[in-house]
Design a protein around this motif. Structure first.
Motif: not given
Length: 456
Positions: A239, A246, A230, A250, A233-235, A241, A243
């Motif tokens: 991603s 996400i 996760d 987080t 992917r987000i960094q 997903e 907002e």
């Protein structure tokens, strides 16, 4: 020097194989000469210990184990075949030496991945000691386990040596939170520098967010794979997903870390006040006296928080506590100050931030903040610093995310994979550590006005 050692060993193995392939070799003679070659390789390693970069550290642990296994098996093979006059098949000689070279290269890999790093020179007057414990939070069950066990938070202390001769309750306390899949030693040079200047530093591990740590049973706890996936992917912006989705992910990360840091602060404050280590503390017998002496040093009226990356975000939100006197965020996006999402945009905590706050960014992060300001995007760091009573911000030219840790000095290879700039890694972390000490001296020791440049 690790490369020289590797080349000597590989050449030795290849030379031995070529020698044996030029003649018909009995198994008796092969095992005898093989035993001699391994013995020679052990001698080569021992002789090279006098050279810089060759040692008995973890970098060569696998290689030493391999040598031990090889010499044992070679000796056993020699005993079994000491009267065996059968011819050793050449194909087995070739395959055997190929596998040997493969294992030698693999066992020496840590020597190339990690450098012979012994820390940075300390500028303070104190020698530094270390100790460790595990704090067990009986109010929380471990969410990553299904056995109903309690959440455990390992804590690692860095403090001035000869603690027994220092005035009780005279040293400020600084608590550090590592980044995503980092670990407690990520900023050892920072802890050591602070301790050398008369601080007690506690670096805590966040189990399952930490690359690895140990629990009270001695079991090694590694980072949770789903968390890694996760986070990466987000960094990296891959991603899919929304907002809102996400934020849901987080916020769970930061909630766990905030609870860990609050628990550590509360436990230390209670222990200092009562001078009693209760059932919360899991301490080895050989560490009890040192931990007890450390507790007596702490001035709980002077608490500073800091962290790198996700740890910096943790420190900022926990830093709203009234008992925290100063906070440092090393290149972290202040996720704990995002309290929701509306129409695809983050909702930011608009309450004034009254704790003195220092934010240190890498160059691209600084540019992102400028761009957000221009476009009117609600970037959380900009808003928190704008609403801070005493907010300071700086950035390092030519730096990347990992330049604010010791990793580029300890393992340039790994740091390069995670993000390191062209700035001199040693000079960068030394300047960061100097800023950290100056900031805390100003706000935890009332020692002069803090000043910081726009950039370094």
């Amino acid at each position: 020097m690790a490369l020289v050692l590797l080349l000597v060993l590989v050449i030795t193995e290849i030379g031995f194989a070529v020698f044996e392939l030029t003649k018909s070799t009995t198994k008796k003679d092969w095992t005898k000469r093989q035993l001699g070659v391994i013995g020679a390789e052990i001698l080569i390693y021992l002789l090279m210990l006098v050279l810089p970069g060759i040692d008995f550290s973890f970098r060569f642990k696998g290689f030493v184990i391999l040598l031990a296994i090889r010499i044992i098996f070679a000796f056993i093979s020699f005993l079994i075949n000491r009267k065996n006059e059968k011819i050793k098949k050449k194909v087995f000689i070739v395959l055997g030496k190929l596998f040997t070279c493969f294992f030698i290269i693999g066992s020496l890999a840590p020597a190339f991945i990690f450098k012979d790093y012994n820390g940075r020179p300390l500028m303070g007057s104190y020698e530094v000691a270390e100790s460790e414990s595990i704090l067990i939070d009986h109010s929380r069950t471990e969410s990553f386990e299904t056995d109903g066990s309690y959440r455990e938070v390992p804590v690692h202390f860095y403090y001035p040596e000869n603690a027994e001769v220092i005035k009780e309750h005279s040293l400020p306390l600084v608590i550090f939170s590592h980044g995503a899949f980092g670990y407690y030693q990520s900023n050892t040079s920072t802890y050591m520098e602070l301790a050398s200047h008369g601080y007690v530093v506690v670096s805590l591990d966040h189990p399952y967010h930490s690359f690895f740590t140990k629990d009270s049973d001695g079991k090694t706890i590694t980072v949770n794979p789903e968390f890694i996936q996760d986070a990466m992917r987000i960094q990296n912006g891959g991603s899919e997903e929304t907002e809102e989705e996400i934020y849901e992910i987080t916020s769970k990360w930061i909630e766990l870390r905030i609870a860990d840091m609050n628990f550590v602060i509360d436990t230390l404050e209670d222990t200092v006040s009562t001078n009693n280590m209760n059932e919360t503390w899991f301490v080895n017998d050989d560490s009890k006296n040192s931990i007890s002496n450390i507790i007596k040093l702490i001035d709980i009226q002077k608490i500073g928080l800091m962290g790198h990356s996700l740890g910096g975000a943790t420190a900022v939100t926990v830093g709203r506590r009234e008992d925290v006197s100063a906070v440092i965020d090393l290149d972290g996006t202040m996720l704990g100050e995002e309290i929701g999402v509306k129409d695809g945009n983050p909702i930011i905590n608009e309450e004034p931030y009254i704790t003195p706050l220092l934010s240190v960014d890498h160059e691209a992060h600084h540019q992102e903040r400028i761009e957000a300001e221009k476009t009117g995007y609600n970037y959380v760091n900009n808003i928190i610093l704008k609403n801070a009573t005493e907010g300071y911000s700086t950035y390092f030219k030519g730096s990347e995310h990992m330049n604010f840790t010791d990793l580029p000095l300890f393992s340039p290879t790994l740091a390069g994979l995670l993000g390191v700039g062209d700035i001199d890694a040693g000079k960068c972390i030394d300047q960061v550590n100097s800023l950290v000490v100056d900031f805390y001296d100003s706000f935890l020791k009332d020692s002069g006005e803090f000043e910081v440049q726009e950039s370094y």
